[in-house]
Scaffold this motif. Structure first.
Motif, PDB file in Angstrom:
ATOM      1  N   LYS A  95       0.836  -1.195   0.000  1.00  0.00           N
ATOM      2  CA  LYS A  95       0.000   0.000   0.000  1.00  0.00           C
ATOM      3  C   LYS A  95       0.874   1.249   0.000  1.00  0.00           C
ATOM      4  O   LYS A  95       0.613   2.215  -0.694  1.00  0.00           O
ATOM      5  N   THR A 112     -12.462   7.899   2.955  1.00  0.00           N
ATOM      6  CA  THR A 112     -12.424   6.479   3.286  1.00  0.00           C
ATOM      7  C   THR A 112     -13.845   5.955   3.504  1.00  0.00           C
ATOM      8  O   THR A 112     -14.799   6.723   3.641  1.00  0.00           O
ATOM      9  N   ASP A 143     -12.982  -3.069   4.082  1.00  0.00           N
ATOM     10  CA  ASP A 143     -11.892  -2.345   4.732  1.00  0.00           C
ATOM     11  C   ASP A 143     -12.311  -0.903   4.997  1.00  0.00           C
ATOM     12  O   ASP A 143     -12.549  -0.132   4.074  1.00  0.00           O
ATOM     13  N   ALA A 147     -10.112   1.847   3.483  1.00  0.00           N
ATOM     14  CA  ALA A 147      -9.951   1.939   2.029  1.00  0.00           C
ATOM     15  C   ALA A 147     -10.663   3.182   1.521  1.00  0.00           C
ATOM     16  O   ALA A 147     -11.682   3.596   2.083  1.00  0.00           O
ATOM     17  N   ARG A 148     -10.103   3.773   0.473  1.00  0.00           N
ATOM     18  CA  ARG A 148     -10.813   4.889  -0.143  1.00  0.00           C
ATOM     19  C   ARG A 148     -11.952   4.312  -0.973  1.00  0.00           C
ATOM     20  O   ARG A 148     -11.782   3.323  -1.658  1.00  0.00           O
ATOM     21  N   ASP A 188     -11.509   3.248  -4.493  1.00  0.00           N
ATOM     22  CA  ASP A 188     -10.791   2.019  -4.835  1.00  0.00           C
ATOM     23  C   ASP A 188     -11.680   0.783  -4.743  1.00  0.00           C
ATOM     24  O   ASP A 188     -11.234  -0.319  -5.019  1.00  0.00           O
ATOM     25  N   LEU A 189     -12.939   0.957  -4.319  1.00  0.00           N
ATOM     26  CA  LEU A 189     -13.826  -0.196  -4.154  1.00  0.00           C
ATOM     27  C   LEU A 189     -14.500  -0.560  -5.467  1.00  0.00           C
ATOM     28  O   LEU A 189     -14.593   0.248  -6.380  1.00  0.00           O
TER      29      LEU A 189
END
Lengths: 323, 498
Positions: A6, B96, B135, B138-139, B142-143
């Motif tokens: 990451k 996020t 998550d 996570a941004r 990005d999903l």
């Protein structure tokens, strides 16, 4: 938990690695590079570009762009210095507050036009930059305030430094880092700060979720103007000179530094850490060119080339993650 | 039925020049999954906006828990427990997952500061309620689409939600993701929350809902338990007519030189050694899961994958297919999946969009001729039955079905010999869909066009294709004859591929 993978994907890491690589190479060519004096000078050269970059960063995250900051910085600096001379003011606190306020008012004017008339930020800030510069030169004057007429308090403030192992580190570096820290806290820990990201992502959704988007726009451009005003006066105090024609051409360097730091011109993306690294990288490149006695005109070629390559790399990376 | 959660009695909503809703009686009970069916412009969206307080209505009463309410506003709707998930989810890709979830709560509490720990706590709570794991750090950008939708649902359920409205929630999902969504929706119902579901896909309506309400031209035309409905009945109610579902039969010469002969075509890892023939007048379906390589195959045939290997012959002539102009020149047309980003210039006129791929047919000397362009466009509009009186109208102002007809019409102007359609009726309503199908069949029969149709819509393939190629992991697994096959045969085939 941030895994190594990451970490590697973050653009900050990439910029950091490039910075480190360049420093190693320059150090090999000329070991004097690693002397504290040189490094401290390098840091000092980050201060003004850096504060301006933070100002542009905030606007860029909101999905806008600001090219008016050099004009605002020049106006805030020149008016404040003239006022200090006129009143014989001896302090620095009040002048810095004044310069910041001048920048803030200019920034809020940008926000007014952008929000009320839904105008394109580039056009608004191009226009306001031209108006502010024109008024400054036309109404206030064009003569440079030289060191002999500069307020001594300002010069003393700009000179203050810490002695670290015989080398002098300008206190202004700490001012810069403190501002960076404050902007970071604002962007990441306040609801208004987060609303700037949300607004840059999708203005309509931001409104739907309940953000006061009008305030978001005013805060973003207001903060950008305020930072520009502050940086303007700080610049004068560091170079002992107040030139109303100063900061011409800063747009390119500053926007380049912000983009190098990973901010997206389309809004929503960008970080304070990335911007600090982007500024450092840009200043490092420019300074090394000077040390290597590269002609001024060729510096422009290098800076422009770096911008194009850096944006091409980020665009390429983004496309790869999309695919 | 117990006291309905929300009830409309005789509600009428007028817009200048039209009645969007005409004397609607409508009710939804707690723990009920209700599907709204109807074509574009039938009044479904207006109904959603009235129930969520966005529109005020002109006549009638709105009751919550049996009590009449006046001055219903978005704020009042939220207070009454109504939450809407729009098609675009209204999420923030840069923030996020935790922040997206927590933001509404923090805002409504008038907070000034954001603490990551608190965001994470609120977010974890919201996700735990749905029993899903995403998550939190996570941004959202990005999903996957499916995960974003789950975040949107989790966010909607954070307040005291009693009615969840979902506008076309399955449009961007793959088969497996749709199943996960449906499981989630059933769990939501089990908690006593009502779900109002808007969908174009009849199979999904029949699978998920307890009750179906069909709208047409601002009126409720049918309503009843889902068990009373079949696809044919819904279609009839939505369009007011029986759409013939006669299957397409091909009566050509199987021994003749095929229009398109593909041999050993490979594109990287996505398409592996694919061979098939496409004859004049055939409509061949290409089915397979998302990521099976079907789109890459189509793109290769359209010259967009210059790195491909293998041979492609058009009427016996080998094609190199190294670029799009080359493919167009050879007579291959491709109607992309996403007409918004890949096909249409939304802010330009119908006429300009129509001639975009055949500009040389609308020129006089070196210049573009307005008259020729208008004439061509008017012919296409008539030919494709595009609902407009003015070819200068912006394409963005047309409905999805009409936009799709503009794209197909545009490609027909290039005089194609092979037409590749990728999801030809995605997001198009039933009436328009039937019209597009009719036109495609006509082109195949009358003009001898060879058509390759990629679609997720199994009934669409069954009804319009004389052969269906089943693709999986880049290879063609099977060449099916749709005669004698039913939808479930193909669905179960697709399921085994996962």
């Amino acid at each position: 938990m941030m895994t190594l993978a990451k970490l590697m994907r973050r653009s900050e890491t990439a910029v950091f690695l490039i910075v480190a690589a360049i420093m190693v190479v320059i150090g090999l060519i000329n070991p004097a590079f690693w002397q504290a004096d040189n490094l401290f000078n390098l840091l000092r050269a980050n201060v003004i570009i850096g504060i301006m970059a933070l100002s542009v960063l905030v606007v860029m995250i909101s999905g806008g762009i600001d090219v008016s900051f050099p004009a605002f910085a020049a106006a805030a600096m020149y008016l404040t210095v003239l006022a200090m001379n006129a009143y014989g003011h001896e302090g620095v606190m009040l002048p810095f507050i004044g310069a910041t306020l001048i920048g803030l008012i200019c920034g809020l004017a940008n926000a007014f036009f952008i929000h009320t008339f839904r105008m394109i930020p580039l056009i608004v800030t191009l226009g306001s930059a031209s108006v502010v510069r024109g008024l400054l030169l036309g109404l206030v004057g064009t003569s440079i305030v030289n060191i002999d007429r500069m307020p001594p308090a300002l010069i003393a403030f700009g000179r203050s430094s810490l002695d670290i192992g015989g080398a002098k580190l300008s206190v202004m570096v700490f001012v810069y880092l403190a501002i960076a820290g404050a902007v970071w806290l604002f962007l990441s820990r306040t609801l208004t700060g987060r609303s700037i990201f949300a607004y840059g992502d999708d203005a309509e959704s931001a409104k739907r979720v309940g953000f006061n988007t009008r305030r978001t726009v005013y805060v973003a451009y207001g903060l950008a103007g305020a930072l520009a005003g502050f940086a303007g006066l700080l610049h004068a105090s560091m170079i002992w000179l107040a030139n109303p024609r100063d900061f011409v051409g800063y747009e390119l360097d500053v926007i380049a530094a912000v983009v190098l730091g990973g901010a997206s011109i389309f809004g929503g993306r960008g970080s304070v850490l990335g911007t600090l690294l982007g500024v450092f990288l840009l200043v490092l490149i420019k300074n090394s060119l000077i040390i290597m006695r590269v002609d001024n005109t060729w510096q422009g070629v290098v800076v422009g080339g770096v911008i194009v390559v850096a944006t091409a790399l980020t665009a390429w990376r983004d496309r790869k993650t999309l695919a | 039925m117990a006291v309905p959660l929300i009830e409309l009695r005789g509600v009428t909503k007028r817009f200048p020049g039209m009645k969007a809703l005409d004397g609607i009686d409508f009710a939804i009970a707690p723990a009920e999954i209700l599907c709204l069916a109807g074509e574009n412009g039938s009044g479904k969206s207006t109904l959603i906006k009235i129930v969520s307080g966005v529109y005020a209505f002109d006549e009638g009463t709105l009751l919550i828990d049996g009590v009449p309410v006046s001055g219903f506003s978005p704020r009042a709707a939220i207070a009454a427990g109504v939450q809407v998930i729009y098609q675009d989810f209204s999420l923030f890709p840069s923030l996020t997952v935790a922040e997206n979830l927590a933001m509404g709560r923090l805002l409504s509490e008038g907070r000034r500061l954001v603490s990551p720990a608190e965001c994470r706590r609120l977010g974890a709570q919201a996700l735990a309620r749905l029993d899903v794991a995403i998550d939190l750090d996570a941004r959202v950008g990005d999903l996957s689409t499916a995960d974003r939708q789950i975040v949107a649902i989790a966010r909607a359920l954070m307040s005291e939600t009693r009615l969840l409205i979902m506008d076309e929630p399955t449009t961007a999902l793959t088969g497996r993701e749709v199943e996960r969504l449906f499981t989630l929706v059933r769990e939501i119902r089990a908690r006593g929350i009502a779900v109002l579901f808007v969908s174009h896909k009849m199979r999904e309506m029949l699978e998920i809902s307890d009750r179906i309400c069909v709208f047409r031209n601002g009126r409720k035309v049918e309503e009843g338990p889902t068990t009373d409905f079949t696809e044919a009945r819904i279609t009839r109610a939505m369009t007011g007519q029986d759409l013939g579902h006669e299957r397409y039969g091909w009566t050509g010469d199987a021994a003749a030189e095929p229009r398109l002969r593909v041999r050993g075509l490979s594109v990287g890892e996505a398409v592996r050694d694919v061979s098939f023939d496409l004859r004049a007048g055939e409509i061949v379906g290409l089915s397979g899961l998302l990521g099976s390589g079907r789109t890459e195959l189509a793109l290769a045939l359209f010259g967009m994958e210059p790195e491909h290997r293998g041979t492609v012959l058009l009427d016996g002539t080998p094609l190199s297919l190294a670029s799009v102009p080359e493919a167009v020149e050879a007579g291959i047309a491709y109607v992309p999946e996403d007409r918004l980003s890949e096909g249409l210039f939304m802010s330009q006129s119908i006429a300009r969009n129509v001639v975009a791929s055949a500009i040389e047919r609308a020129t006089r000397g070196p210049f573009l001729s307005d008259d020729a362009m208008t004439a061509l466009a008017e012919r296409t509009v008539a030919d494709m039955k595009i609902a407009t009186t003015d070819v200068e109208k912006e394409v963005g102002k047309l409905s999805g079905g009409n936009q799709q007809r503009v794209i197909i019409g545009r490609w027909l102007l290039t005089g194609p010999r092979v037409l590749i359609l990728n999801g030809p009726t995605v997001g198009v309503d039933v009436g328009s869909k039937a019209e597009i199908h009719r036109r495609i069949r006509e082109l195949a029969v009358k003009d001898g066009l060879a058509v390759l149709m990629i679609s997720d819509d199994v009934p669409e393939l069954l009804h319009n294709c004389n052969r269906i190629l089943l693709m999986h992991r880049g290879a063609i697994l099977d060449d099916l004859d749709p005669r004698g096959l039913e939808e479930d045969d193909i669905h179960s085939r697709l399921k085994t591929l996962r």
